[in-house]
Design a protein around this motif. Structure first.
Motif, PDB file in Angstrom:
ATOM      1  N   HIS A  28       0.832  -1.205   0.000  1.00  0.00           N
ATOM      2  CA  HIS A  28       0.000   0.000   0.000  1.00  0.00           C
ATOM      3  C   HIS A  28       0.865   1.254   0.000  1.00  0.00           C
ATOM      4  O   HIS A  28       0.506   2.281   0.584  1.00  0.00           O
ATOM      5  N   GLY A  29       2.014   1.158  -0.659  1.00  0.00           N
ATOM      6  CA  GLY A  29       2.900   2.305  -0.770  1.00  0.00           C
ATOM      7  C   GLY A  29       2.592   3.154  -1.992  1.00  0.00           C
ATOM      8  O   GLY A  29       1.509   3.075  -2.579  1.00  0.00           O
ATOM      9  N   PRO A  30       3.575   3.937  -2.435  1.00  0.00           N
ATOM     10  CA  PRO A  30       3.355   4.825  -3.591  1.00  0.00           C
ATOM     11  C   PRO A  30       3.370   4.098  -4.927  1.00  0.00           C
ATOM     12  O   PRO A  30       3.080   4.694  -5.960  1.00  0.00           O
ATOM     13  N   GLY A  31       3.701   2.813  -4.937  1.00  0.00           N
ATOM     14  CA  GLY A  31       3.764   2.067  -6.195  1.00  0.00           C
ATOM     15  C   GLY A  31       5.138   2.157  -6.833  1.00  0.00           C
ATOM     16  O   GLY A  31       6.039   2.864  -6.363  1.00  0.00           O
ATOM     17  N   PHE A  32       5.301   1.416  -7.910  1.00  0.00           N
ATOM     18  CA  PHE A  32       6.569   1.456  -8.643  1.00  0.00           C
ATOM     19  C   PHE A  32       6.715   2.811  -9.333  1.00  0.00           C
ATOM     20  O   PHE A  32       5.760   3.319  -9.918  1.00  0.00           O
ATOM     21  N   PRO A  33       7.916   3.417  -9.296  1.00  0.00           N
ATOM     22  CA  PRO A  33       8.132   4.633 -10.080  1.00  0.00           C
ATOM     23  C   PRO A  33       7.914   4.346 -11.565  1.00  0.00           C
ATOM     24  O   PRO A  33       8.174   3.227 -12.025  1.00  0.00           O
ATOM     25  N   PRO A  34       7.408   5.314 -12.326  1.00  0.00           N
ATOM     26  CA  PRO A  34       7.110   5.063 -13.753  1.00  0.00           C
ATOM     27  C   PRO A  34       8.299   4.547 -14.538  1.00  0.00           C
ATOM     28  O   PRO A  34       8.158   3.641 -15.374  1.00  0.00           O
ATOM     29  N   ASP A  35       9.498   5.103 -14.293  1.00  0.00           N
ATOM     30  CA  ASP A  35      10.659   4.644 -15.061  1.00  0.00           C
ATOM     31  C   ASP A  35      11.031   3.214 -14.696  1.00  0.00           C
ATOM     32  O   ASP A  35      11.383   2.407 -15.557  1.00  0.00           O
ATOM     33  N   HIS A  51       2.824  -4.214 -11.826  1.00  0.00           N
ATOM     34  CA  HIS A  51       2.024  -3.053 -12.178  1.00  0.00           C
ATOM     35  C   HIS A  51       1.603  -2.321 -10.914  1.00  0.00           C
ATOM     36  O   HIS A  51       1.763  -2.829  -9.791  1.00  0.00           O
ATOM     37  N   ASN A  52       1.099  -1.127 -11.094  1.00  0.00           N
ATOM     38  CA  ASN A  52       0.560  -0.333  -9.999  1.00  0.00           C
ATOM     39  C   ASN A  52      -0.962  -0.439 -10.017  1.00  0.00           C
ATOM     40  O   ASN A  52      -1.592  -0.363 -11.076  1.00  0.00           O
ATOM     41  N   ARG A  53      -1.546  -0.597  -8.841  1.00  0.00           N
ATOM     42  CA  ARG A  53      -2.994  -0.704  -8.752  1.00  0.00           C
ATOM     43  C   ARG A  53      -3.638   0.677  -8.841  1.00  0.00           C
ATOM     44  O   ARG A  53      -3.053   1.675  -8.388  1.00  0.00           O
ATOM     45  N   PRO A  54      -4.835   0.753  -9.446  1.00  0.00           N
ATOM     46  CA  PRO A  54      -5.495   2.059  -9.589  1.00  0.00           C
ATOM     47  C   PRO A  54      -5.736   2.763  -8.257  1.00  0.00           C
ATOM     48  O   PRO A  54      -5.645   3.988  -8.165  1.00  0.00           O
ATOM     49  N   GLY A  73      -3.868   2.563  -5.685  1.00  0.00           N
ATOM     50  CA  GLY A  73      -2.607   2.851  -5.027  1.00  0.00           C
ATOM     51  C   GLY A  73      -1.891   1.587  -4.615  1.00  0.00           C
ATOM     52  O   GLY A  73      -2.502   0.564  -4.288  1.00  0.00           O
ATOM     53  N   GLY A  74      -0.567   1.656  -4.599  1.00  0.00           N
ATOM     54  CA  GLY A  74       0.233   0.516  -4.203  1.00  0.00           C
ATOM     55  C   GLY A  74       0.753  -0.273  -5.387  1.00  0.00           C
ATOM     56  O   GLY A  74       0.182  -0.243  -6.478  1.00  0.00           O
ATOM     57  N   ALA A  75       1.851  -0.981  -5.161  1.00  0.00           N
ATOM     58  CA  ALA A  75       2.450  -1.813  -6.195  1.00  0.00           C
ATOM     59  C   ALA A  75       1.966  -3.245  -6.044  1.00  0.00           C
ATOM     60  O   ALA A  75       1.627  -3.702  -4.941  1.00  0.00           O
ATOM     61  N   GLU A  76       1.947  -3.977  -7.147  1.00  0.00           N
ATOM     62  CA  GLU A  76       1.525  -5.375  -7.127  1.00  0.00           C
ATOM     63  C   GLU A  76       2.373  -6.179  -8.092  1.00  0.00           C
ATOM     64  O   GLU A  76       2.611  -5.761  -9.228  1.00  0.00           O
ATOM     65  N   ALA A  77       2.858  -7.322  -7.609  1.00  0.00           N
ATOM     66  CA  ALA A  77       3.553  -8.292  -8.448  1.00  0.00           C
ATOM     67  C   ALA A  77       2.686  -9.543  -8.519  1.00  0.00           C
ATOM     68  O   ALA A  77       2.184 -10.017  -7.488  1.00  0.00           O
ATOM     69  N   VAL A  78       2.478 -10.073  -9.708  1.00  0.00           N
ATOM     70  CA  VAL A  78       1.594 -11.218  -9.915  1.00  0.00           C
ATOM     71  C   VAL A  78       2.425 -12.371 -10.470  1.00  0.00           C
ATOM     72  O   VAL A  78       3.006 -12.261 -11.550  1.00  0.00           O
ATOM     73  N   LEU A  79       2.471 -13.458  -9.702  1.00  0.00           N
ATOM     74  CA  LEU A  79       3.188 -14.665 -10.119  1.00  0.00           C
ATOM     75  C   LEU A  79       2.163 -15.725 -10.504  1.00  0.00           C
ATOM     76  O   LEU A  79       1.329 -16.119  -9.688  1.00  0.00           O
ATOM     77  N   ASP A  85      -3.439 -11.845 -15.197  1.00  0.00           N
ATOM     78  CA  ASP A  85      -4.384 -10.747 -15.331  1.00  0.00           C
ATOM     79  C   ASP A  85      -3.997  -9.620 -14.400  1.00  0.00           C
ATOM     80  O   ASP A  85      -3.546  -9.846 -13.282  1.00  0.00           O
ATOM     81  N   HIS A  86      -4.212  -8.434 -14.886  1.00  0.00           N
ATOM     82  CA  HIS A  86      -3.973  -7.280 -14.036  1.00  0.00           C
ATOM     83  C   HIS A  86      -5.205  -6.961 -13.223  1.00  0.00           C
ATOM     84  O   HIS A  86      -5.210  -6.058 -12.449  1.00  0.00           O
TER      85      HIS A  86
END
Length: 409
Positions: free
Chosen positions: A332-339, A384-387, A389-395, A408-409
């Motif tokens: 539930h952080g700021p998510g991955f930076p765009p770059d 990906h980043n969730r709409p 907020g927060g980052a998510e990795a899907v395995l 799926d995202h």
């Protein structure tokens, strides 16, 4: 639209333009030549008729014909000998007239339809020949375009395979044109990239192996130190250094493809719980459980690295959600930076990459190892980043058939 289609269309368009230009030119020249010949012939006949009129003999010419074109009559009244094409569509006529006295005009006319029909037949012949030539040239252009398109596509696919890590992929040389130069450049790039990566792997492995022994000695020596705050600090630093050396060795082994998964049937939820057992602040939720055939040690390493990265760079709570063969690691952080997200989605994480110069924060080796292990397992790992907020990795782990679908995202 691919290159081959564009080349074929360009050749076809050029063929149509050339055929049309030649057809228009031949039509114009022929029409002008026909009209000039007809005018000259009718003018000679008019002069012969004028001579017959002057000596009193009859001829095909008429004196002051009522259907003489008005525009022609004005010029003749001024003393000019005139030929004139009267084009009224269905019945074109060619006129020739001259003044034979102060009041009389002698005129001769004939149908111009034979020339019109001849010109129409010529146009049809030109259209047929031009169409046939256009078809032949277009087919030749299509064959050329398809061949060039296939060669360019082969070079592009080989470059994509190289970008995906297949450094043994090469483009078969064919010809001496620009595409052949492109193929040679792709092969040279693959050779250079392979040599550079091999050198990097060897340096990484050599450094890690050289560090392993002194780090092990340091760990042993630290165990002999008397208990104190300084000792605890040293132990923590040595532990981190030892883990880093092991990570570097793991990366070197994956780069050298010297590892082989040891598969067995395991429950996904059990692997998820074991992976984060030593991490505080990580919650495991099981929505749908299943059994997969995989290497459990490597799956747990992937999930542990993802969860640790979420704790280090994100914000609690960190959630591992099991959905059948899919495990989602969410913070539930700021998510991955765009770059960084762009790099993760294309070439994969870069080792020790920092999010910004001078910040001292980045991905380290955690995500690199996670992506490498997932690749060894034939699993799909996306970021990906969730709409909200927060980052998510899907395995997504392979199913029982050994296949998997994009997560799926």
């Amino acid at each position: 639209m691919n290159v081959g289609t564009k080349i074929a269309l360009a050749v076809a368009a050029a063929a149509v333009c050339v055929a049309s230009a030649i057809g228009v030119l031949v039509h114009s020249v022929t029409a002008a030549d026909q009209l000039a010949t007809a005018r000259s012939d009718l003018d000679r006949r008019l002069m012969s008729a004028a001579y017959d009129y002057s000596v009193g003999r009859t001829s095909a010419a008429r004196v002051d014909p009522p259907d003489l074109p008005a525009a022609m009559e004005r010029d003749v009244r001024r003393g000019l000998r005139v030929t004139y094409l009267q084009d009224d569509g269905a019945r074109p006529r060619l006129w020739a007239a001259t003044r034979v006295s102060d009041r009389n005009v002698l005129a001769l006319s004939r149908s111009y339809a034979p020339e019109v029909r001849s010109l129409a037949a010529l146009d049809r012949a030109l259209a047929a020949v031009g169409g046939a030539a256009t078809v032949v040239v277009s087919l030749a252009g299509l064959l050329l375009g398809v061949r060039m398109g296939r060669r360019a596509t082969a070079a592009a696919r080989t470059a994509e395979r190289i970008a995906d890590g297949d450094l043994d992929a090469r483009v078969a040389p064919d010809g001496r044109d620009e595409i052949a130069r492109l193929a040679a450049a792709v092969n040279a790039m693959a050779d250079a990239l392979g040599a550079r990566l091999e050198a990097e792997r060897r340096v990484t492995a050599d450094i890690a192996h050289e560090l392993r022994t002194p780090v092990a000695g340091m760990a042993t020596a630290v165990g002999l130190l008397p208990p104190s705050r300084a000792t605890d600090l040293v132990k923590g630093s040595v532990s981190k250094l030892r883990a880093l050396v092991e990570d570097v060795l793991e990366v070197a082994r994956m780069d050298a493809r010297a590892v082989t998964p040891e598969t067995e049937r395991r429950q996904v939820s059990a692997m998820a719980r074991r992976a984060v057992a030593a991490l505080e602040g990580v919650e495991v939720r099981v929505g749908e459980d299943t059994v997969v055939t995989t290497d459990p040690r490597r799956v747990e390493r992937v999930l542990a690295n993802l969860a640790a990265n979420a704790l280090r760079h994100g914000a609690p709570p960190v959630l591992l959600k099991v959905e059948g063969p899919v495990v989602r690691v969410r913070d539930h952080g700021p998510g991955f930076p765009p770059d960084l997200l762009a790099v993760l989605r294309t070439s994969g994480p870069q080792r020790f990459r920092t999010t910004a110069p001078g910040t001292g924060t980045g991905t380290g080796l955690g995500l690199t190892i996670a992506v490498g292990q997932a690749r060894l397992l034939s699993a799909d790992l996306v970021f990906h980043n969730r709409p909200e907020g927060g980052a998510e990795a899907v395995l997504r782990l392979p199913d029982e058939s050994g296949t998997n679908r994009p997560a799926d995202h």
